[in-house]
Enzyme design. Structure first.
Site, PDB file in Angstrom:
ATOM      1  N   ASP A  30      -8.659   1.931  -7.858  1.00  0.00           N
ATOM      2  CA  ASP A  30      -7.975   0.762  -7.297  1.00  0.00           C
ATOM      3  C   ASP A  30      -7.945  -0.351  -8.347  1.00  0.00           C
ATOM      4  O   ASP A  30      -8.936  -0.604  -9.030  1.00  0.00           O
ATOM      5  CB  ASP A  30      -8.696   0.294  -6.025  1.00  0.00           C
ATOM      6  N   ILE A  31      -6.820  -1.025  -8.435  1.00  0.00           N
ATOM      7  CA  ILE A  31      -6.650  -2.094  -9.430  1.00  0.00           C
ATOM      8  C   ILE A  31      -7.517  -3.315  -9.105  1.00  0.00           C
ATOM      9  O   ILE A  31      -7.822  -4.115  -9.994  1.00  0.00           O
ATOM     10  CB  ILE A  31      -5.151  -2.481  -9.511  1.00  0.00           C
ATOM     11  N   ASN A  87      -6.174   2.285   5.990  1.00  0.00           N
ATOM     12  CA  ASN A  87      -5.658   1.138   6.727  1.00  0.00           C
ATOM     13  C   ASN A  87      -4.254   1.454   7.235  1.00  0.00           C
ATOM     14  O   ASN A  87      -3.471   2.095   6.533  1.00  0.00           O
ATOM     15  CB  ASN A  87      -5.628  -0.095   5.817  1.00  0.00           C
ATOM     16  N   GLY A  93      -4.626  -3.987   7.948  1.00  0.00           N
ATOM     17  CA  GLY A  93      -4.831  -4.449   6.577  1.00  0.00           C
ATOM     18  C   GLY A  93      -4.091  -3.640   5.532  1.00  0.00           C
ATOM     19  O   GLY A  93      -4.409  -3.711   4.345  1.00  0.00           O
ATOM     20  N   GLN A  94      -3.089  -2.859   5.973  1.00  0.00           N
ATOM     21  CA  GLN A  94      -2.340  -2.046   5.010  1.00  0.00           C
ATOM     22  C   GLN A  94      -1.358  -2.922   4.244  1.00  0.00           C
ATOM     23  O   GLN A  94      -0.564  -3.658   4.844  1.00  0.00           O
ATOM     24  CB  GLN A  94      -1.578  -0.936   5.752  1.00  0.00           C
ATOM     25  N   HIS A 100      -2.797   6.341   1.991  1.00  0.00           N
ATOM     26  CA  HIS A 100      -3.855   6.455   0.980  1.00  0.00           C
ATOM     27  C   HIS A 100      -5.213   6.387   1.647  1.00  0.00           C
ATOM     28  O   HIS A 100      -5.403   5.672   2.629  1.00  0.00           O
ATOM     29  CB  HIS A 100      -3.735   5.371  -0.097  1.00  0.00           C
ATOM     30  N   LEU A 101      -6.155   7.114   1.087  1.00  0.00           N
ATOM     31  CA  LEU A 101      -7.560   6.994   1.451  1.00  0.00           C
ATOM     32  C   LEU A 101      -8.225   6.109   0.417  1.00  0.00           C
ATOM     33  O   LEU A 101      -8.013   6.295  -0.780  1.00  0.00           O
ATOM     34  CB  LEU A 101      -8.261   8.358   1.430  1.00  0.00           C
ATOM     35  N   HIS A 102      -9.034   5.164   0.890  1.00  0.00           N
ATOM     36  CA  HIS A 102      -9.916   4.414   0.001  1.00  0.00           C
ATOM     37  C   HIS A 102     -11.261   5.146   0.004  1.00  0.00           C
ATOM     38  O   HIS A 102     -11.827   5.384   1.078  1.00  0.00           O
ATOM     39  CB  HIS A 102     -10.177   3.005   0.535  1.00  0.00           C
TER      40      HIS A 102
HETATM   41  P1  5GP Z   1      -4.166  -1.167   1.482  1.00  0.00           P
HETATM   42  O1  5GP Z   1      -4.390  -2.647   1.548  1.00  0.00           O
HETATM   43  O2  5GP Z   1      -2.697  -0.836   1.677  1.00  0.00           O
HETATM   44  O3  5GP Z   1      -5.053  -0.357   2.358  1.00  0.00           O
HETATM   45  O4  5GP Z   1      -4.563  -0.740   0.017  1.00  0.00           O
HETATM   46  C1  5GP Z   1      -3.726  -0.845  -1.076  1.00  0.00           C
HETATM   47  C2  5GP Z   1      -4.616  -0.855  -2.284  1.00  0.00           C
HETATM   48  O5  5GP Z   1      -3.809  -0.619  -3.428  1.00  0.00           O
HETATM   49  C3  5GP Z   1      -5.318  -2.196  -2.530  1.00  0.00           C
HETATM   50  O6  5GP Z   1      -6.726  -1.990  -2.507  1.00  0.00           O
HETATM   51  C4  5GP Z   1      -4.805  -2.623  -3.898  1.00  0.00           C
HETATM   52  O7  5GP Z   1      -5.795  -3.250  -4.686  1.00  0.00           O
HETATM   53  C5  5GP Z   1      -4.319  -1.328  -4.505  1.00  0.00           C
HETATM   54  N1  5GP Z   1      -3.223  -1.477  -5.446  1.00  0.00           N
HETATM   55  C6  5GP Z   1      -2.096  -2.226  -5.262  1.00  0.00           C
HETATM   56  N2  5GP Z   1      -1.292  -2.107  -6.327  1.00  0.00           N
HETATM   57  C7  5GP Z   1      -1.918  -1.271  -7.204  1.00  0.00           C
HETATM   58  C8  5GP Z   1      -1.567  -0.787  -8.504  1.00  0.00           C
HETATM   59  O8  5GP Z   1      -0.516  -1.067  -9.067  1.00  0.00           O
HETATM   60  N3  5GP Z   1      -2.458   0.053  -9.109  1.00  0.00           N
HETATM   61  C9  5GP Z   1      -3.637   0.401  -8.511  1.00  0.00           C
HETATM   62  N4  5GP Z   1      -4.434   1.225  -9.197  1.00  0.00           N
HETATM   63  N5  5GP Z   1      -3.992  -0.033  -7.291  1.00  0.00           N
HETATM   64  C10 5GP Z   1      -3.142  -0.871  -6.645  1.00  0.00           C
END
Ligand code: 5GP
Ligand code: ZN
Length: 114
Positions: A30-31, A87, A93-94, A100-102
């Site tokens: 994750d970034i 999420n 919180g998506q 995606h799985l965290h």
């Molecule tokens: P969500 O909030 O949808 O459950 O998670 C999306 C995740 O994607 C966030 O934790 C966010 O930091 C990560 N993310 C968003 N853009 C990028 C990217 O360009 N590269 C990477 N590696 N992660 C990203």
């Protein structure tokens, strides 16, 4: 989906720190990590969220879990414990509308999440 960030990452159009890839899934860091280990596991196929999964995706969903489990081992967090989260939608919180799985670990997690 041509305008989807994670489709672009899966296709290799945006470079990421890939920890795993195979025919069906890609995993990368994750970034904006929320824990010492914070890895995302995504399907190559565009599925908007876990709410869109059908029985046709059963094998894919199970495979995503297995990849997360293997990554927990390779990241060295399997014995200390970890969290797998997906999420869904606004209140969930998506922020990226591609399933995606965290995989989170390397520190104690709190419950309930904020
Ligand atoms: P969500 O909030 O949808 O459950 O998670 C999306 C995740 O994607 C966030 O934790 C966010 O930091 C990560 N993310 C968003 N853009 C990028 C990217 O360009 N590269 C990477 N590696 N992660 C990203
Ligand atoms: Zn996508």
């Amino acid at each position: 989906m041509s305008d989807c960030l994670f489709c672009a990452i899966a296709a290799g159009d945006i470079s990421t720190d890939r920890l795993h890839e195979d025919e069906h899934v890609v995993a990368f860091r994750d970034i904006n990590p929320q824990a010492p280990t914070h890895v995302l596991v995504i399907p190559r196929e565009h599925v908007a969220s876990a709410a869109e999964l059908t029985s046709d995706h059963d094998a894919l969903w199970a495979h995503m879990l297995h990849v997360a489990q293997q990554l927990a081992r390779s990241e060295g967090i399997d014995s200390s414990g970890f969290r797998i989260v997906t999420n869904i939608g606004h209140d969930g919180g998506q922020t990226v509308n591609h399933l995606h799985l965290h995989l989170l670990g390397g520190r104690p997690m709190h419950w309930p999440p904020g």
